[in-house]
Design a protein around this motif. Structure first.
Motif, PDB file in Angstrom:
ATOM      1  N   LEU A  90      56.641  38.270  34.538  1.00 35.23           N
ATOM      2  CA  LEU A  90      56.712  37.232  33.335  1.00 35.23           C
ATOM      3  C   LEU A  90      56.362  38.152  32.117  1.00 35.23           C
ATOM      4  CD1 LEU A  90      55.091  33.996  34.718  1.00 35.23           C
ATOM      5  CD2 LEU A  90      57.472  34.490  34.254  1.00 35.23           C
TER       6      LEU A  90
ATOM      7  N   ILE B 186      52.710  49.753  33.308  1.00 37.13           N
ATOM      8  CA  ILE B 186      52.147  48.624  33.718  1.00 37.13           C
ATOM      9  C   ILE B 186      52.461  48.475  35.200  1.00 37.13           C
ATOM     10  CG2 ILE B 186      52.988  46.077  33.707  1.00 37.13           C
ATOM     11  CD1 ILE B 186      53.623  46.798  30.657  1.00 37.13           C
TER      12      ILE B 186
ATOM     13  N   LEU C  87      50.019  38.372  37.642  1.00 35.39           N
ATOM     14  CA  LEU C  87      49.094  38.023  36.286  1.00 35.39           C
ATOM     15  C   LEU C  87      48.840  39.236  35.496  1.00 35.39           C
ATOM     16  CD1 LEU C  87      45.882  37.093  38.436  1.00 35.39           C
ATOM     17  CD2 LEU C  87      47.144  35.606  36.895  1.00 35.39           C
ATOM     18  N   VAL C  88      48.975  40.484  35.912  1.00 31.79           N
ATOM     19  CA  VAL C  88      48.923  41.500  34.941  1.00 31.79           C
ATOM     20  C   VAL C  88      50.275  41.225  34.005  1.00 31.79           C
ATOM     21  CG1 VAL C  88      49.699  44.010  34.820  1.00 31.79           C
ATOM     22  CG2 VAL C  88      48.081  43.283  36.535  1.00 31.79           C
TER      23      VAL C  88
ATOM     24  N   ILE D 153      51.874  38.635  33.097  1.00 32.49           N
ATOM     25  CA  ILE D 153      51.359  37.430  31.968  1.00 32.49           C
ATOM     26  C   ILE D 153      50.615  38.083  30.899  1.00 32.49           C
ATOM     27  CG2 ILE D 153      50.485  35.072  31.652  1.00 32.49           C
ATOM     28  CD1 ILE D 153      51.252  34.480  34.524  1.00 32.49           C
ATOM     29  N   ALA D 154      49.678  38.980  31.430  1.00 37.85           N
ATOM     30  CA  ALA D 154      48.669  39.617  30.287  1.00 37.85           C
ATOM     31  C   ALA D 154      49.229  40.435  29.466  1.00 37.85           C
ATOM     32  CB  ALA D 154      47.722  40.363  31.222  1.00 37.85           C
TER      33      ALA D 154
ATOM     34  N   ILE E 194      51.135  38.590  26.607  1.00 38.74           N
ATOM     35  CA  ILE E 194      50.124  37.814  25.849  1.00 38.74           C
ATOM     36  C   ILE E 194      49.702  39.090  24.880  1.00 38.74           C
ATOM     37  CG2 ILE E 194      48.137  36.852  25.717  1.00 38.74           C
ATOM     38  CD1 ILE E 194      48.765  35.074  27.692  1.00 38.74           C
ATOM     39  N   ILE E 195      49.394  40.273  25.425  1.00 34.21           N
ATOM     40  CA  ILE E 195      49.031  41.142  24.642  1.00 34.21           C
ATOM     41  C   ILE E 195      50.255  41.640  23.682  1.00 34.21           C
ATOM     42  CG2 ILE E 195      48.703  43.784  24.620  1.00 34.21           C
ATOM     43  CD1 ILE E 195      47.078  43.529  27.163  1.00 34.21           C
TER      44      ILE E 195
ATOM     45  N   VAL F  14      50.028  39.212  20.923  1.00 33.63           N
ATOM     46  CA  VAL F  14      48.881  39.192  20.069  1.00 33.63           C
ATOM     47  C   VAL F  14      49.214  40.595  19.176  1.00 33.63           C
ATOM     48  CG1 VAL F  14      46.349  40.250  20.094  1.00 33.63           C
ATOM     49  CG2 VAL F  14      47.216  38.198  21.717  1.00 33.63           C
ATOM     50  N   VAL F  15      49.393  41.631  19.596  1.00 30.78           N
ATOM     51  CA  VAL F  15      49.754  42.725  18.681  1.00 30.78           C
ATOM     52  C   VAL F  15      50.960  42.691  17.568  1.00 30.78           C
ATOM     53  CG1 VAL F  15      50.695  45.071  18.779  1.00 30.78           C
ATOM     54  CG2 VAL F  15      49.007  44.550  20.607  1.00 30.78           C
TER      55      VAL F  15
ATOM     56  N   SER G  35      49.108  40.390  15.289  1.00 32.46           N
ATOM     57  CA  SER G  35      47.839  40.876  14.465  1.00 32.46           C
ATOM     58  C   SER G  35      48.076  42.593  13.800  1.00 32.46           C
ATOM     59  CB  SER G  35      46.845  41.118  15.403  1.00 32.46           C
ATOM     60  OG  SER G  35      46.490  39.866  16.100  1.00 32.46           O
ATOM     61  N   TRP G  36      49.156  42.944  14.156  1.00 28.25           N
ATOM     62  CA  TRP G  36      49.245  44.380  13.605  1.00 28.25           C
ATOM     63  C   TRP G  36      50.194  44.348  12.528  1.00 28.25           C
ATOM     64  CZ3 TRP G  36      51.242  49.261  16.741  1.00 28.25           C
ATOM     65  CH2 TRP G  36      50.935  50.598  15.853  1.00 28.25           C
TER      66      TRP G  36
ATOM     67  N   LEU H  74      55.751  33.931  25.589  1.00 32.69           N
ATOM     68  CA  LEU H  74      55.797  33.825  27.348  1.00 32.69           C
ATOM     69  C   LEU H  74      56.872  32.876  27.522  1.00 32.69           C
ATOM     70  CD1 LEU H  74      54.324  34.439  29.666  1.00 32.69           C
ATOM     71  CD2 LEU H  74      53.306  32.231  29.340  1.00 32.69           C
TER      72      LEU H  74
ATOM     73  N   ILE I 273      59.463  33.171  30.706  1.00 33.22           N
ATOM     74  CA  ILE I 273      60.008  32.146  31.748  1.00 33.22           C
ATOM     75  C   ILE I 273      61.258  31.775  31.626  1.00 33.22           C
ATOM     76  CG2 ILE I 273      59.254  29.712  32.394  1.00 33.22           C
ATOM     77  CD1 ILE I 273      56.675  30.181  31.243  1.00 33.22           C
TER      78      ILE I 273
END
Lengths: 289, 285
Positions: free
Chosen positions: B23, B64, B78-79, B81-82, B85-86, B89-90, B93-94, B202, B206
């Motif tokens: 994902l 990864i 799970l990795v 999906i993580a 999300i990272i 976020v990046v 935020s960057w 995400l 999906i």
């Protein structure tokens, strides 16, 4: 003083994560399901609390009881309506986890359609400093959060170690097929576990409601956080979930101090990556994942 | 639509052939788009920017996949999906590099041979690339490497026992799929001339996963059918009288329902490729 504030803030955040993670970890251990829909239960609990306690104006305890009942029904329903039919079809782990994600998305957007995307929050004045000269983050909110996390952990630990139900749960987690052959009501145990996990999400949902609020898009983040905490603490380890939650919480609050608030998830998921690479069984886990 | 087809074809290498659910597709798609946006704005030729994006995404995707050497399917999911999300976020935020929530706008058009391509000529290039990608995937699947991937899906232990490098195959599959998604992402950036974090979150991952699984994971034609269905479906909703916010939510809701329904009724997809007598084969890890 600053360090104390960071640590305390991390501790409180960690306790909130632990409350969500404990149920997640329990279900993962007992039924082998990665319960992403746990986030859906969290949303249902949060919105039920808001509807009963704020919109309907019921007294706190009554509203909380209502929220717990709603969450338990939601949790049990997920097990009955989704997981069981999948398991009866001998679906793979991936199929179930994907379906679980589907449930979370469905609930998330039903909530968005019904109540709007803004989320709900309520200010009951829990966020006032307790001591005039103490750290600013030391307030009633923190005390309640820490106490409920510790209480939930001890309660669940006691339940698993000292009661017949706990014994049955441990047997089912060890080998559910054998447990069923020996006459344990495995289905009922699974539903009870779902109900327990759902009930433990309620205090977390209420606390979030009184703090930053319950927002639909955050549900998935929270579940992933719970997954990180559960993996860190070790599958099915109740104490591990608490310790893992606090560790993640403190790591996050340190990260927020160093960098910007937007980066807080980065450390958690980097942690997940390193963890799976180095020690997939977690801190307190014994069996290899 | 043809851009999504490229992504779906590349994800099919991973999910369909090797049976690994990822994902993080949206993240690699976005990585390609952002690399193109940043480099092209800085004046680099679009082909250079595109290939840089592909290289970065392929390397990152392989990194990864490293936990895959130790853990099984669900953890890997799970990795991914993580990672997704990272990435969001990046990207949010960057701000100095990615422009934060505002994104990057006014990306120059695609000009691989010095001539800027717009409209019909760009569409033609995209269609040609889908065909190229399709042939490449067909070739990959019929190669010994494709056979190892399918072996991985159906019986990992057996595959390892035959002396195949299971870990290396997984990492390669991840790299190919990440690179392919970034390639498409680059085209997307040129096409829309604008990138922001929300175009690659995400829900995009999906959607891609749904496209592959609905059409039939592991088949050559399945992802194309999936793209056809899932890009035309939202168009239907445009005829319904719904306020814009609700319409978007309804579409997401529909994806959720489809996820559950496909997993329950036909996890092998419309065009099935699972081993005979084992209906869940297409998704085994």
């Amino acid at each position: 003083m600053l360090l104390a504030s960071i640590l305390l803030d991390g501790l409180v955040t960690g306790c909130l994560y632990a409350l969500v993670a404990v149920g997640f970890s329990l279900l993962w251990w007992l039924t082998g399901i990665i319960h992403i829909a746990h986030g859906a239960v969290y949303l249902v609990a949060g919105y039920a609390m808001f509807a009963l306690g704020v919109s309907a104006g019921l007294p706190f305890l009554l509203a909380m009881a209502g929220a717990i009942v709603t969450a338990v029904v939601a949790g049990a329903a997920v097990q009955l309506v989704i997981y069981r039919p999948f398991q009866r079809r001998a679906a793979t782990e991936d199929a179930i986890i994907t379906a679980s994600l589907g449930i979370l998305i469905i609930v998330q957007y039903v909530v968005v359609i019904l109540f709007g995307p803004e989320g709900v929050s309520v200010d009951v004045g829990l966020r006032k400093p307790l001591l005039a000269d103490g750290p600013r983050v030391l307030d009633r909110f923190s005390v309640i959060a820490i106490l409920s996390a510790v209480a939930a952990t001890i309660g669940l630990h006691f339940l698993l170690r000292r009661t017949n139900l706990g014994k049955a749960m441990r047997a089912a987690a060890e080998n559910d097929y054998l447990a069923e052959v020996l006459g344990l009501p495995i289905r009922r145990i699974q539903i009870i576990a779902h109900a327990l996990a759902a009930a433990m999400v309620v205090p977390a949902a209420i606390l979030f409601l009184c703090d930053t609020g319950v927002h639909p898009p955050e549900a998935l983040h929270l579940v992933l956080m719970a997954a990180v905490v559960a993996i860190l603490g070790g599958k099915g380890s109740v104490v591990g979930a608490l310790v893992g939650g606090v560790a993640v919480g403190i790591a996050e609050s340190g990260m927020v101090f160093i960098l910007d608030a937007g980066w807080r998830q980065l450390i958690t998921f980097s942690l997940l990556y390193v963890l799976l690479l180095v020690r997939p069984q977690g801190l307190f886990g014994t069996k290899a994942a | 639509m043809s851009i999504f087809a490229i992504v779906a074809l590349s994800l099919n290498v991973l999910t369909g052939a090797a049976g690994i659910v990822s994902l993080a597709t949206g993240a690699f798609f976005g990585l390609g788009a952002y690399t193109t946006a940043i480099l092209c704005k800085a004046g680099a030729p679009s082909l250079v920017a595109q290939l840089t994006g592909v290289a970065i995404a392929a390397v990152l995707s392989a990194v990864i996949a490293l936990p895959a050497l130790r853990v099984r399917g669900v953890f890997l999911l799970l990795v991914t999906i993580a990672v997704q999300i990272i990435f969001t976020v990046v990207a949010q935020s960057w701000i100095s590099v990615t422009g934060g929530d505002a994104g990057i706008s006014r990306i120059p058009p695609y000009s691989p041979f010095g001539v800027p391509l717009r409209g019909v000529s760009f569409l033609l290039v995209c269609v040609v690339m889908v065909i190229a990608m399709y042939i490449f995937c067909r070739f990959l699947m019929s190669s010994p490497f494709g056979a190892v991937l399918r072996g991985l899906r159906d019986d990992e232990t057996g595959c390892a026992a035959l002396g195949k490098h299971v870990g290396a195959a997984k990492v390669t599959a991840f790299a190919v799929s990440g690179g392919g998604a970034a390639f498409a992402g680059s085209l997307y950036a040129h096409y829309t001339a604008f990138v922001d974090p929300f175009s690659f979150d995400l829900s995009v991952s999906i959607l891609m996963f749904l496209i592959v699984v609905l059409g039939g994971a592991g088949t050559a034609n399945g992802p194309l059918l999936g793209v056809l269905i899932l890009t035309l479906l939202p168009e239907v909703f445009k005829f319904l009288p719904l306020p814009p916010g609700v319409a978007a939510a309804v579409r997401q809701l529909l994806y959720g329902v489809l996820l559950v329904a496909v997993m329950y009724f036909r996890p092998q997809g419309i065009l099935s490729a699972g081993p005979v007598g084992r209906p869940m084969g297409a998704l085994r890890t």
